[in-house]
Every structure is written in structure tokens, then in C-alpha cells.
Write a protein that holds these residues in place. Structure first.
Motif, PDB file in Angstrom:
ATOM      1  N   ARG A 236       4.107   4.996  -6.304  1.00 42.95           N
ATOM      2  CA  ARG A 236       5.101   4.591  -7.298  1.00 42.95           C
ATOM      3  C   ARG A 236       4.502   3.608  -8.306  1.00 42.95           C
ATOM      4  O   ARG A 236       4.863   3.622  -9.481  1.00 42.95           O
ATOM      5  N   LEU A 237       3.588   2.767  -7.858  1.00 46.60           N
ATOM      6  CA  LEU A 237       2.920   1.857  -8.790  1.00 46.60           C
ATOM      7  C   LEU A 237       2.150   2.634  -9.848  1.00 46.60           C
ATOM      8  O   LEU A 237       2.112   2.251 -11.017  1.00 46.60           O
ATOM      9  N   ASN A 238       1.554   3.729  -9.447  1.00 51.30           N
ATOM     10  CA  ASN A 238       0.799   4.555 -10.390  1.00 51.30           C
ATOM     11  C   ASN A 238       1.702   5.244 -11.407  1.00 51.30           C
ATOM     12  O   ASN A 238       1.227   5.720 -12.441  1.00 51.30           O
ATOM     13  N   GLN A 239       3.001   5.296 -11.106  1.00 47.66           N
ATOM     14  CA  GLN A 239       3.948   5.930 -12.021  1.00 47.66           C
ATOM     15  C   GLN A 239       4.526   4.948 -13.038  1.00 47.66           C
ATOM     16  O   GLN A 239       5.211   5.353 -13.973  1.00 47.66           O
ATOM     17  N   VAL A 240       4.247   3.658 -12.843  1.00 46.00           N
ATOM     18  CA  VAL A 240       4.753   2.649 -13.780  1.00 46.00           C
ATOM     19  C   VAL A 240       4.022   2.771 -15.114  1.00 46.00           C
ATOM     20  O   VAL A 240       2.795   2.761 -15.167  1.00 46.00           O
ATOM     21  N   LYS A 241       4.792   2.879 -16.183  1.00 50.78           N
ATOM     22  CA  LYS A 241       4.232   2.957 -17.533  1.00 50.78           C
ATOM     23  C   LYS A 241       4.588   1.730 -18.371  1.00 50.78           C
ATOM     24  O   LYS A 241       3.998   1.503 -19.422  1.00 50.78           O
ATOM     25  N   TYR A 242       5.578   0.974 -17.907  1.00 53.44           N
ATOM     26  CA  TYR A 242       6.022  -0.209 -18.646  1.00 53.44           C
ATOM     27  C   TYR A 242       6.146  -1.375 -17.664  1.00 53.44           C
ATOM     28  O   TYR A 242       7.044  -1.384 -16.820  1.00 53.44           O
TER      29      TYR A 242
ATOM     30  N   SER B 160       0.824  -1.203   0.000  1.00 55.80           N
ATOM     31  CA  SER B 160       0.000   0.000   0.000  1.00 55.80           C
ATOM     32  C   SER B 160       0.861   1.256   0.000  1.00 55.80           C
ATOM     33  O   SER B 160       0.504   2.271  -0.605  1.00 55.80           O
ATOM     34  N   ASN B 161       2.024   1.191   0.641  1.00 56.66           N
ATOM     35  CA  ASN B 161       2.926   2.339   0.658  1.00 56.66           C
ATOM     36  C   ASN B 161       3.627   2.547  -0.686  1.00 56.66           C
ATOM     37  O   ASN B 161       4.242   3.590  -0.912  1.00 56.66           O
ATOM     38  N   LEU B 162       3.546   1.547  -1.561  1.00 51.61           N
ATOM     39  CA  LEU B 162       4.130   1.678  -2.892  1.00 51.61           C
ATOM     40  C   LEU B 162       3.112   2.168  -3.915  1.00 51.61           C
ATOM     41  O   LEU B 162       3.429   2.303  -5.092  1.00 51.61           O
ATOM     42  N   GLU B 163       1.896   2.451  -3.469  1.00 47.90           N
ATOM     43  CA  GLU B 163       0.822   2.761  -4.408  1.00 47.90           C
ATOM     44  C   GLU B 163       1.167   3.945  -5.308  1.00 47.90           C
ATOM     45  O   GLU B 163       0.906   3.920  -6.512  1.00 47.90           O
TER      46      GLU B 163
END
Length: 308
Positions: free
Chosen positions: A16-22, A11-14
Motif C-alpha cells: 500500500r505504501l508503494n501505491q501512495v502518490k500524494y 512491512s505488511n503495509l509495503e
């Protein structure tokens, strides 16, 4: 498995996960289970893959030792058995920038699918062809009916049954030898002995532009060796994609489990990307991963992609 307390919760990575494009995933023992059959794959994973592949804001690709032809078979299995209502021709699952044959081939999105390009040098391809011919000339079909049915045989000096890959070197960029033995155990003595024997054969025949690597499945792959001595790897394929502006390392979410994922994972992580490994991943990957899933293989990948 208990996650180390120093690692952030998912949940704390959410953010950064939203910034993943690939999104890029290894297959064997990561998102594709070791049995090699669809029946063992987490049933939600094909749907999660399909969702990603249909989105406009992200791309989904593979980074694997397999050839495009082998990956296409996996895609078709996922589509026809797991999803239904689609065909691979209508919609490839892995339509983003991809790396095949451990960095010897890349997949480039072309609007309607993916175009494939061999990166292996002509010199290395020529030597792989010579080596393949040499090994096939030494190879004898097994007498045992079960081994013979699996196209296994023997070469002098080795007790382990081997199979010489039928795939065209010019279509894959590598030459592969399959050794009969247990999956996910690269310390198995027959794998190591066969690897040593292949190196000896290469030295005897004056091979200079190729080396060898051992995959998690026990396959021995003849790979390109550069002038500085390093072997072409997944990282080399990644850097080609980056140089061409096809991928941004800081926006990658990468799944891996094995030794051949370590170098590329370090490259991605050092450039700000996210690294995930599954519960069955090697300790070195777990040490650098941003998150280690509590579940192995495809169930672990599905655990992450529910947040993507």
C-alpha cells in the motif's frame, strides 16, 4: 509506546505504501517539532523530504494551520541548515498539492512551484477584518519587558497575554491570535478562557460568517463558518483539491497528530488512503490510523518515509 497487536506491521503495509502518490503532512508536533526550531528536527527528515520532492512518481505537500509564508520559512531552514546546496527558489520541498491555514488556502502545483489560492469567502474575510480591528482597538502592549519584546499585550477581561498576528488576512484567509502558554496542551485554562472571550466579542459585534478553533499550539484562529454551521477545515481544502482533479484520495499517505487532523483523516481513510500518526498523536487518530509510529514528531515521520 507499544503498537497495538491489531495493527499491521509496517512491512505488511509495503504494498500500500508503494501505491501512495500524494504524501501530505501536518507540521507542528508532527513533522516539525514543538520547539519550532530546526535543531530539534530529526536530521534525516529533510533528506527524506527532498528525495520525495525530487521524484517524478509521487508528490509531497503539507496540510497545516500555517500560512504559505510560514511554511516557506520552514522549508528554507530545512534546506539551508539540514540539506545545503539548494535554495527554496531552486527547489521547493513541499511542491505537491497542499492545504494551508486549516483549509482556507490551497497550494496548486504549477510546473515551476506552487500557486496559492484563498478559499475564504469575501463575507468571512470582511468580518475577520472587522474583528481584528475591534480586538486591536482593545489591546494594550504589555508592561513586562519580556512580554513586550514578544509583542504580547492584554485586552480587558482577560488575564492571559495575547499577540495579534501581523499576517494579512487577505493573504492567509484567517485571523490568528496567539496566547502565551504551554505548547501541545489545548486544555490549558488560559487558552479556553481566551477562546470563550473571543466568541463573546464576535457575538457582541454581530459576526455571523466566522467561528473559532483552537490549535495544538494554543493559537486561536478565526475561521469561516458556513450556512450549515460547520467551520471550514482541512477537509474542505482537501475536497477542493479532489474536485479539481489535483489529488486522488485513495492514493494519499497522510501524517497528522491533532484534533484538526481527525476530520480530514477520516475522509482520506474512508476513500482508501493511508493514515499515519506519531506517538504523540491524539487517541482518536491512533484509533483510526493504519500505523502509529513508536517515535514522536519528526522522528516518527522519518520512520515511515524510509519505506516510501
Amino acid at each position: 509506546m507499544i503498537l497495538e497487536t491489531k495493527r499491521p506491521s509496517l512491512s505488511n503495509l509495503e504494498t500500500r505504501l508503494n501505491q501512495v502518490k500524494y504524501w501530505m503532512t501536518d507540521l507542528d508536533q508532527t513533522s516539525w517539532d514543538r520547539s519550532g526550531t530546526f535543531s530539534s528536527v530529526n536530521p534525516t527528515l529533510p533528506w527524506l523530504f527532498l528525495d520525495l520532492s525530487l521524484r517524478q512518481d509521487v508528490a509531497l505537500g503539507v496540510c497545516t494551520s500555517r500560512s504559505p509564508k510560514s511554511v516557506a520559512k520552514i522549508e528554507q531552514d530545512m534546506i539551508t541548515i539540514g540539506i545545503g546546496g539548494f535554495t527554496r527558489d531552486q527547489h521547493p520541498i513541499f511542491s505537491g498539492p497542499s492545504i494551508y491555514s486549516d483549509g482556507h488556502q490551497i497550494g496548486v502545483p504549477n510546473g515551476s512551484g506552487v500557486s496559492f489560492e484563498i478559499l475564504t469567502s469575501p463575507e468571512a474575510l470582511k468580518e475577520m477584518g472587522r474583528l481584528k480591528d475591534d480586538i486591536k482597538s482593545r489591546w494594550q502592549i504589555a508592561g513586562d519587558s519580556k512580554l513586550r519584546a514578544g509583542k504580547y499585550g492584554f485586552i480587558e477581561g482577560l488575564s492571559a497575554p495575547i499577540q495579534v498576528a501581523d499576517e494579512d488576512i487577505k493573504e492567509t484567509g484567517v485571523f490568528k491570535i496567539m496566547v502565551k502558554g504551554p505548547l501541545a496542551n489545548i486544555d490549558y485554562p488560559d487558552y479556553q478562557t481566551t477562546l470563550t472571550h473571543m466568541i463573546k466579542i464576535a457575538e457582541e459585534t454581530g459576526i455571523r460568517h466566522i467561528g473559532f478553533m483552537l490549535t495544538a499550539n494554543g493559537d486561536i484562529i478565526a475561521v469561516e463558518k458556513f450556512a450549515d454551521g460547520h467551520l471550514r477545515s482541512k477537509r474542505d481544502g482537501l475536497l477542493v483539491l479532489e474536485k479539481r482533479g489535483l489529488i486522488n484520495l485513495s492514493k494519499i499517505g497522510y501524517f497528522g497528530d491533532a484534533e484538526n487532523d481527525l476530520e480530514i483523516a477520516l475522509e482520506i481513510k474512508s476513500n482508501g488512503g493511508l493514515i499515519f500518526t506519531v506517538a504523540n498523536g491524539i487517541p482518536e487518530l491512533k484509533e483510526i490510523a493504519d500505523y502509529v509510529t513508536p517515535q514522536p514528531e519528526s522522528t516518527g515521520v522519518a520512520h515511515i518515509l524510509r519505506w516510501a
